[in-house]
Design an enzyme around this catalytic site. Structure first.
Site, PDB file in Angstrom:
ATOM      1  N   ALA A 226       0.810  -1.221   0.000  1.00 44.02           N
ATOM      2  CA  ALA A 226       0.000   0.000   0.000  1.00 44.02           C
ATOM      3  C   ALA A 226       0.848   1.278   0.000  1.00 44.02           C
ATOM      4  O   ALA A 226       0.332   2.369  -0.267  1.00 44.02           O
ATOM      5  CB  ALA A 226      -0.948   0.003   1.184  1.00 44.02           C
ATOM      6  N   GLY A 228       3.140   1.882  -2.160  1.00 42.48           N
ATOM      7  CA  GLY A 228       3.446   2.250  -3.544  1.00 42.48           C
ATOM      8  C   GLY A 228       4.767   1.708  -4.043  1.00 42.48           C
ATOM      9  O   GLY A 228       5.156   0.593  -3.702  1.00 42.48           O
ATOM     10  N   GLY A 254       0.888  -6.759  -8.035  1.00 40.44           N
ATOM     11  CA  GLY A 254       2.261  -6.710  -8.549  1.00 40.44           C
ATOM     12  C   GLY A 254       2.306  -7.038 -10.038  1.00 40.44           C
ATOM     13  O   GLY A 254       3.105  -6.473 -10.794  1.00 40.44           O
ATOM     14  N   ASP A 255       1.451  -7.951 -10.471  1.00 44.07           N
ATOM     15  CA  ASP A 255       1.398  -8.301 -11.895  1.00 44.07           C
ATOM     16  C   ASP A 255       0.891  -7.113 -12.711  1.00 44.07           C
ATOM     17  O   ASP A 255       1.340  -6.884 -13.838  1.00 44.07           O
ATOM     18  CB  ASP A 255       0.496  -9.526 -12.109  1.00 44.07           C
ATOM     19  CG  ASP A 255       0.963 -10.719 -11.275  1.00 44.07           C
ATOM     20  OD1 ASP A 255       2.178 -10.807 -10.992  1.00 44.07           O
ATOM     21  OD2 ASP A 255       0.113 -11.534 -10.877  1.00 44.07           O
TER      22      ASP A 255
HETATM   23  P1  ATP Z   1       1.592  -9.959  -6.439  1.00 43.69           P
HETATM   24  O1  ATP Z   1       0.658 -10.683  -5.535  1.00 43.69           O
HETATM   25  O2  ATP Z   1       0.886  -9.531  -7.709  1.00 43.69           O
HETATM   26  O3  ATP Z   1       2.849 -10.698  -6.741  1.00 43.69           O
HETATM   27  P2  ATP Z   1       3.385  -8.117  -5.081  1.00 43.69           P
HETATM   28  O4  ATP Z   1       3.556  -8.658  -3.706  1.00 43.69           O
HETATM   29  O5  ATP Z   1       4.450  -8.382  -6.069  1.00 43.69           O
HETATM   30  O6  ATP Z   1       1.968  -8.588  -5.689  1.00 43.69           O
HETATM   31  P3  ATP Z   1       2.749  -5.533  -3.881  1.00 43.69           P
HETATM   32  O7  ATP Z   1       3.932  -4.731  -3.495  1.00 43.69           O
HETATM   33  O8  ATP Z   1       2.022  -6.260  -2.824  1.00 43.69           O
HETATM   34  O9  ATP Z   1       3.197  -6.530  -5.055  1.00 43.69           O
HETATM   35  O10 ATP Z   1       1.704  -4.611  -4.651  1.00 43.69           O
HETATM   36  C1  ATP Z   1       2.004  -4.031  -5.908  1.00 43.69           C
HETATM   37  C2  ATP Z   1       1.542  -2.595  -5.959  1.00 43.69           C
HETATM   38  O11 ATP Z   1       0.135  -2.546  -5.766  1.00 43.69           O
HETATM   39  C3  ATP Z   1       2.115  -1.682  -4.893  1.00 43.69           C
HETATM   40  O12 ATP Z   1       3.372  -1.185  -5.283  1.00 43.69           O
HETATM   41  C4  ATP Z   1       1.047  -0.584  -4.806  1.00 43.69           C
HETATM   42  O13 ATP Z   1       1.283   0.387  -5.817  1.00 43.69           O
HETATM   43  C5  ATP Z   1      -0.230  -1.350  -5.133  1.00 43.69           C
HETATM   44  N1  ATP Z   1      -0.967  -1.680  -3.913  1.00 43.69           N
HETATM   45  C6  ATP Z   1      -0.867  -2.800  -3.169  1.00 43.69           C
HETATM   46  N2  ATP Z   1      -1.721  -2.772  -2.113  1.00 43.69           N
HETATM   47  C7  ATP Z   1      -2.381  -1.587  -2.192  1.00 43.69           C
HETATM   48  C8  ATP Z   1      -3.411  -0.960  -1.422  1.00 43.69           C
HETATM   49  N3  ATP Z   1      -3.925  -1.536  -0.339  1.00 43.69           N
HETATM   50  N4  ATP Z   1      -3.845   0.262  -1.819  1.00 43.69           N
HETATM   51  C9  ATP Z   1      -3.340   0.865  -2.916  1.00 43.69           C
HETATM   52  N5  ATP Z   1      -2.384   0.324  -3.683  1.00 43.69           N
HETATM   53  C10 ATP Z   1      -1.899  -0.886  -3.339  1.00 43.69           C
HETATM   54 MG    MG Z   2       4.696 -10.162  -7.146  1.00 46.57          MG
END
Ligand code: ATP
Ligand code: MG
Ligand code: MG
Length: 320
Positions: A226, A228, A254-255
């Protein structure tokens, strides 16, 4: 055309149950199937953004057939192209169990199968197909875990081949495959905070991103849930913040970041504009009911509310 690679594709099956209890029998109220595996998610988002998109990797058995069917179903504005290589094994399933009583944003219980054993001959066949596809690609994303039998240095090989072909490459994986991929100097890596800490040993994102960049990535886009994004690029360093913390399902956010980075790259956007697109799209993905999907109107409404701040060069480089 944008190419995405998913070596360990999956058929995602979601069971909706009233309440989940260990060692109990459950009545499944609803079953939903969708193509799974990170590169396939990225491809679906790219297709929804209007890009010509092709997926490769492996698919096999009845689950593999189902993934192909679901992928190429006609979607607006266009379907994802199927260049998956057939394996003698059977594509894995990932099962997520969602509780109806859990309320919106409640986590699912996940079961991930390891995936089919890939033979050396199948891997060689994939490398040939990948080389041919690169000739028509504007950018390529390498996403997710490796199925059994694929060499742990696979992403190193795939990054080098793309760079030799002059195709920009984005890498999104974890652990040793990420370490090996980094050493081959990808254009962009997109680790989340845990993945970045896992390969660098540092839980301080700026420090960890610096270390990852030194190991070979031209740009590091660290996603911090969250909070960013933190990006270190050849053009400068930026912090990008979503308009607000979204309630919803962060799976696949993340995707969406990876898809937006590719989309912006293909359109020749500047780094800050790509990062803003990624942050708005990821936030819209969190907000959407179904994991990994997003509402176009929500995305467009969020775009102008994303904050992007240039990091001072001193702050960006004052890390040992
Ligand atoms: P994935 O499950 O797709 O592999 P990840 O763990 O690689 O996800 P995260 O860092 O969890 O990626 O999330 C990716 C992006 O999504 C963050 O950089 C942010 O910009 C956005 N994001 C995640 N959660 C929130 C939230 N609660 N509110 C707003 N934006 C969010
Ligand atoms: Mg990821
Ligand atoms: Mg996450």
């Amino acid at each position: 055309m944008i190419l995405t690679v998913t070596l360990n594709a999956a058929l995602d099956v979601t069971y909706r149950v009233p309440r989940l209890e260990p060692r109990a029998s459950h009545r499944v109220r609803e079953v939903a199937e969708r193509p799974g595996g990170k590169g396939l998610n990225v491809a679906r988002v790219l297709a929804a953004l209007g890009h010509e998109t092709l997926v490769t990797g492996f698919a096999g058995g009845p689950t593999g057939e189902r993934v192909r069917e679901l992928l190429t179903e006609v979607t607006e504005p266009g379907p994802v192209g199927d260049a998956l290589v057939t394996t003698g094994g059977t594509t894995r399933r990932t099962v997520s169990v969602v509780e109806e009583s859990g309320g919106p944003g409640a986590g699912a219980t996940l079961f991930n199968e390891p995936g089919p054993q890939i033979s050396p001959a199948e891997w060689e066949r994939f490398l040939d197909v990948y080389g041919e596809l690169l000739a028509g690609a504007d950018a390529v994303a390498l996403c997710g875990s490796l199925p059994p039998g694929v060499p742990v240095g696979a992403y190193g090989t795939l990054v080098r081949t793309a760079r030799t072909a002059g195709v920009p490459v984005v890498l999104d994986t974890d652990g040793e495959p990420l370490r090996r991929g980094l050493a081959a100097r990808p254009d962009v890596v997109k680790p989340n905070a845990e993945e970045l800490a896992g390969i660098t040993g540092s839980t301080e994102p700026l420090h960890a991103a610096r270390l990852a960049q030194r190991r070979g990535a031209h740009a590091v886009v660290a996603s911090l849930g969250a909070d960013g994004l933190l990006a270190l690029t050849p053009d400068g360093a930026w912090r990008v913040t979503p308009p607000r913390r979204m309630a919803g399902n962060p799976t696949g956010a993340g995707d969406s970041v990876v898809a937006a980075l590719l989309s912006g790259l293909a359109e020749g956007l500047s780094w800050p504009d790509r990062l803003v697109r990624a942050t708005a799209l990821a936030a819209a993905t969190v907000r959407a009911e179904t994991a990994g999907e997003f509402d176009r109107a929500v995305y467009e409404e969020l775009l102008p509310a994303v904050t992007v701040t240039r990091q001072r060069a001193a702050a960006a480089s004052a890390v040992g």
